[in-house]
Write a protein that holds these residues in place. Structure first.
Motif, mmCIF file in Angstrom:
data_model
loop_
_atom_site.group_PDB
_atom_site.id
_atom_site.type_symbol
_atom_site.label_atom_id
_atom_site.label_comp_id
_atom_site.label_asym_id
_atom_site.label_seq_id
_atom_site.Cartn_x
_atom_site.Cartn_y
_atom_site.Cartn_z
ATOM 1 N N UNK A 1 0.874 -1.175 0.000
ATOM 2 C CA UNK A 1 0.000 0.000 0.000
ATOM 3 C C UNK A 1 0.911 1.225 0.000
ATOM 4 N N UNK A 2 0.734 2.120 -0.966
ATOM 5 C CA UNK A 2 1.624 3.265 -1.131
ATOM 6 C C UNK A 2 0.844 4.570 -1.054
ATOM 7 N N UNK A 3 1.449 5.570 -0.413
ATOM 8 C CA UNK A 3 0.891 6.916 -0.373
ATOM 9 C C UNK A 3 1.133 7.551 -1.736
ATOM 10 N N UNK A 4 0.071 7.691 -2.522
ATOM 11 C CA UNK A 4 0.223 8.137 -3.908
ATOM 12 C C UNK A 4 0.615 9.609 -4.008
ATOM 13 N N UNK A 5 0.525 10.356 -2.895
ATOM 14 C CA UNK A 5 1.012 11.744 -2.917
ATOM 15 C C UNK A 5 2.535 11.774 -3.008
ATOM 16 N N UNK A 6 3.174 10.747 -2.423
ATOM 17 C CA UNK A 6 4.630 10.733 -2.321
ATOM 18 C C UNK A 6 5.283 9.720 -3.251
ATOM 19 N N UNK A 7 4.567 8.646 -3.580
ATOM 20 C CA UNK A 7 5.163 7.536 -4.332
ATOM 21 C C UNK A 7 4.337 7.282 -5.588
ATOM 22 N N UNK A 8 4.977 7.402 -6.731
ATOM 23 C CA UNK A 8 4.303 7.097 -7.993
ATOM 24 C C UNK A 8 4.114 5.595 -8.138
ATOM 25 N N UNK A 9 3.122 5.227 -8.934
ATOM 26 C CA UNK A 9 2.839 3.814 -9.139
ATOM 27 C C UNK A 9 4.026 3.048 -9.691
ATOM 28 N N UNK A 10 4.770 3.661 -10.604
ATOM 29 C CA UNK A 10 5.918 2.979 -11.206
ATOM 30 C C UNK A 10 7.000 2.705 -10.162
ATOM 31 N N UNK A 11 7.197 3.638 -9.228
ATOM 32 C CA UNK A 11 8.200 3.429 -8.183
ATOM 33 C C UNK A 11 7.751 2.356 -7.203
ATOM 34 N N UNK A 12 6.453 2.348 -6.876
ATOM 35 C CA UNK A 12 5.935 1.276 -6.031
ATOM 36 C C UNK A 12 6.077 -0.080 -6.704
ATOM 37 N N UNK A 13 5.822 -0.121 -7.992
ATOM 38 C CA UNK A 13 5.963 -1.375 -8.738
ATOM 39 C C UNK A 13 7.415 -1.850 -8.747
ATOM 40 N N UNK A 14 8.356 -0.915 -8.851
ATOM 41 C CA UNK A 14 9.767 -1.292 -8.822
ATOM 42 C C UNK A 14 10.145 -1.881 -7.469
ATOM 43 N N UNK A 15 9.626 -1.293 -6.387
ATOM 44 C CA UNK A 15 9.913 -1.849 -5.065
ATOM 45 C C UNK A 15 9.374 -3.274 -4.938
ATOM 46 N N UNK A 16 8.157 -3.499 -5.402
ATOM 47 C CA UNK A 16 7.568 -4.838 -5.308
ATOM 48 C C UNK A 16 8.361 -5.834 -6.155
ATOM 49 N N UNK A 17 8.882 -5.403 -7.282
ATOM 50 C CA UNK A 17 9.691 -6.269 -8.140
ATOM 51 C C UNK A 17 10.992 -6.661 -7.435
ATOM 52 N N UNK A 18 11.665 -5.673 -6.806
ATOM 53 C CA UNK A 18 12.917 -5.952 -6.089
ATOM 54 C C UNK A 18 12.657 -6.864 -4.905
ATOM 55 N N UNK A 19 11.567 -6.626 -4.187
ATOM 56 C CA UNK A 19 11.231 -7.471 -3.036
ATOM 57 C C UNK A 19 10.989 -8.915 -3.477
ATOM 58 N N UNK A 20 10.260 -9.099 -4.554
ATOM 59 C CA UNK A 20 9.986 -10.435 -5.078
ATOM 60 C C UNK A 20 11.286 -11.145 -5.439
ATOM 61 N N UNK A 21 12.191 -10.434 -6.119
ATOM 62 C CA UNK A 21 13.463 -11.046 -6.527
ATOM 63 C C UNK A 21 14.312 -11.454 -5.326
ATOM 64 N N UNK A 22 14.317 -10.642 -4.286
ATOM 65 C CA UNK A 22 15.104 -10.972 -3.097
ATOM 66 C C UNK A 22 14.550 -12.181 -2.357
ATOM 67 N N UNK A 23 13.238 -12.267 -2.264
ATOM 68 C CA UNK A 23 12.637 -13.404 -1.563
ATOM 69 C C UNK A 23 12.818 -14.690 -2.380
ATOM 70 N N UNK A 24 12.719 -14.595 -3.695
ATOM 71 C CA UNK A 24 12.869 -15.791 -4.528
ATOM 72 C C UNK A 24 14.324 -16.203 -4.668
ATOM 73 N N UNK A 25 15.261 -15.270 -4.436
ATOM 74 C CA UNK A 25 16.688 -15.572 -4.452
ATOM 75 C C UNK A 25 17.323 -14.960 -3.201
#
Length: 456
Positions: free
Chosen positions: A426-450
């Motif tokens: 869940x992201x505060x859209x005033x401060x975090x754009x959707x693309x940046x939130x998506x990048x964080x979720x992508x990095x988190x997924x990669x770290x957990x899977x590896x």
């Protein structure tokens, strides 16, 4: 000389609290460092230590009292050699009511021909002074053209009413006054229109009409409790704070939700190997410990998500302090794992066990649950597959973790079965754009899977 013991501020934001329990009674001798009381703040119950030595002469606030303001005197301490029985409770300072003398002897602002000592004294009521918005002698009002009745007598009106009447071009003699003795006040002239005659004045015994703009808002009606067997539990300070903060979050923070499915097999294998090697040290890693680490590393990799929004600034943090949601009998609290991005997994595990244990006992210090740069909430142990968490202001994001379960999954191009969990940011859209939130979720997924990547 007796010493006043006052309600302490046990956190930077504390304004009031509940005096949960007295651990001393009148007549007890205390010295510096003795625990005198337990005080419930909005998030924890904390011990209150004595600073001075002496005898408890008077306890002024009973235990269990809610909404005790910081700085309020809660007890009196008699010093050495002082007779505790003779100590009296402090008297509350009273604001004196204005007397008639305060409203007399000043020039009449409605009479431009009389000033200084020659001016006719004007008697002003307390309502008139309040109507004016400042003390009666603070200044003269602009004289109104309609200041006298047909009989030549001066119309009784407050200075503010005269000023409004002059600005609107109203004849005061045509307006019925609702104030004491028929005095014209602000409310009478605000609704009047030029050339319009008002109704006859109400009787002197009728209460003055309150200005509509100044009327207090009606208190919300309590919910109607159905006639069903039940028990009512008083809201704790923690529950009140949770209700207030989450309501503010959903009303004021525009949430955007991003979900990914994450394969857990490698992380579970690594956890088993690490726990085998840490067994001799009495450390046992949980999946959540590893996810806290992964979120900390992810935030440093995507710093645009490690932020806090303020009305005129965007604050970007240079370390990841993760607030971890912990359920307690009193409600939800979020103790903080500081420097989660650089801590070892064993350190995170040890820290979380200590924080969670003290959180359930309401023994956390304010600095251990106030702050943090992002939060994580794990409901996987309850079998919850996926959920959307409410952001914990002023943080910019929170990660919601669902249960790991066996699901059909494409493995190396073929359909197989894998342990998979869903994670939602869940992201505060005033401060975090959707693309940046998506990048964080992508990095988190990669770290957990590896997961070896988060240890490097």
């Amino acid at each position: 000389m007796s010493i006043e013991i006052k309600m302490p501020a046990l956190s930077p934001t504390m304004e009031e609290g509940t005096l949960a329990k007295w651990l001393v009674k009148e007549g007890d001798t205390v010295k510096s460092g003795d625990i005198m009381a337990e005080i419930e703040t909005d998030k924890a119950t904390m011990e209150f230590e004595a600073v001075d030595e002496g005898v408890i002469a008077k306890i002024l606030v009973a235990e269990g009292t809610d909404n005790v303001k910081v700085g309020a005197v809660i007890a009196i301490l008699a010093e050495e050699g002082e007779d505790a029985a003779s100590v009296e409770a402090p008297k509350k300072a009273e604001t004196p009511e204005p007397t008639d003398a305060e409203f007399k002897g000043r020039p009449d602002p409605s009479d431009p021909n009389k000033t200084g000592s020659e001016a006719k004294p004007v008697e002003r009521t307390k309502e008139e002074a309040e109507d004016h918005g400042r003390p009666a002698d603070a200044g003269a009002a602009k004289p109104a053209s309609g200041g006298a009745s047909s009989s030549g007598d001066r119309v009784k009106a407050s200075p503010l009413a005269r000023r409004i009447a002059a600005d609107k071009g109203l004849e005061l003699s045509a307006i019925a006054g609702s104030g004491p003795n028929g005095r014209i006040v602000k409310a009478d002239v605000e609704g009047a229109k030029p050339g319009a005659q008002t109704k006859s004045a109400p009787s002197a015994s009728a209460p003055a009409a309150a200005p509509a703009a100044e009327a207090p808002a009606a208190a919300p009606k309590p919910a109607q409790i159905p006639d069903i067997p039940h028990e009512a539990t008083k809201l704790s300070n923690m529950r009140k704070t949770i209700a207030r903060r989450l309501t503010e979050s959903k009303q004021q923070v525009p949430h955007i939700y991003l979900t990914v499915d994450i394969r857990l097999d490698k992380l579970l294998r690594l956890r088993g190997e690490l726990n085998a090697s840490l067994e001799s040290r009495g450390v046992k890693l949980s999946v959540n410990d590893m996810l806290v680490k992964a979120l900390g590393v992810s935030l440093m990799a995507v710093p645009k998500c490690n932020v806090m929004f303020t009305p005129d600034q965007l604050i970007t943090f240079h370390r990841a302090d993760i607030s971890v949601a912990v359920s307690t009998p009193a409600g939800l609290i979020t103790p903080i794992v500081t420097e989660a991005d650089t801590r070892s997994l064993s350190s995170i595990s040890t820290k979380m066990k200590d924080l969670a244990g003290r959180a359930r006992d309401n023994k956390l210090k304010p600095e251990e649950f106030q702050g943090g740069t992002a939060s994580i909430s794990n409901m996987g142990m309850f079998g919850i597959k996926q959920f959307e968490a409410v952001i914990n202001p002023p943080q910019g994001m929170i990660l919601a973790i669902g249960a790991g379960e066996k699901r059909p999954y494409i493995i190396d191009g073929e359909l197989g079965v894998a342990s998979v969990m869903s994670a939602t940011g869940s992201f505060d859209h005033r401060a975090i754009d959707g693309a940046d939130g998506a990048e964080l979720m992508k990095v988190f997924k990669e770290l957990v899977e590896n997961p070896l990547g988060m240890l490097a």
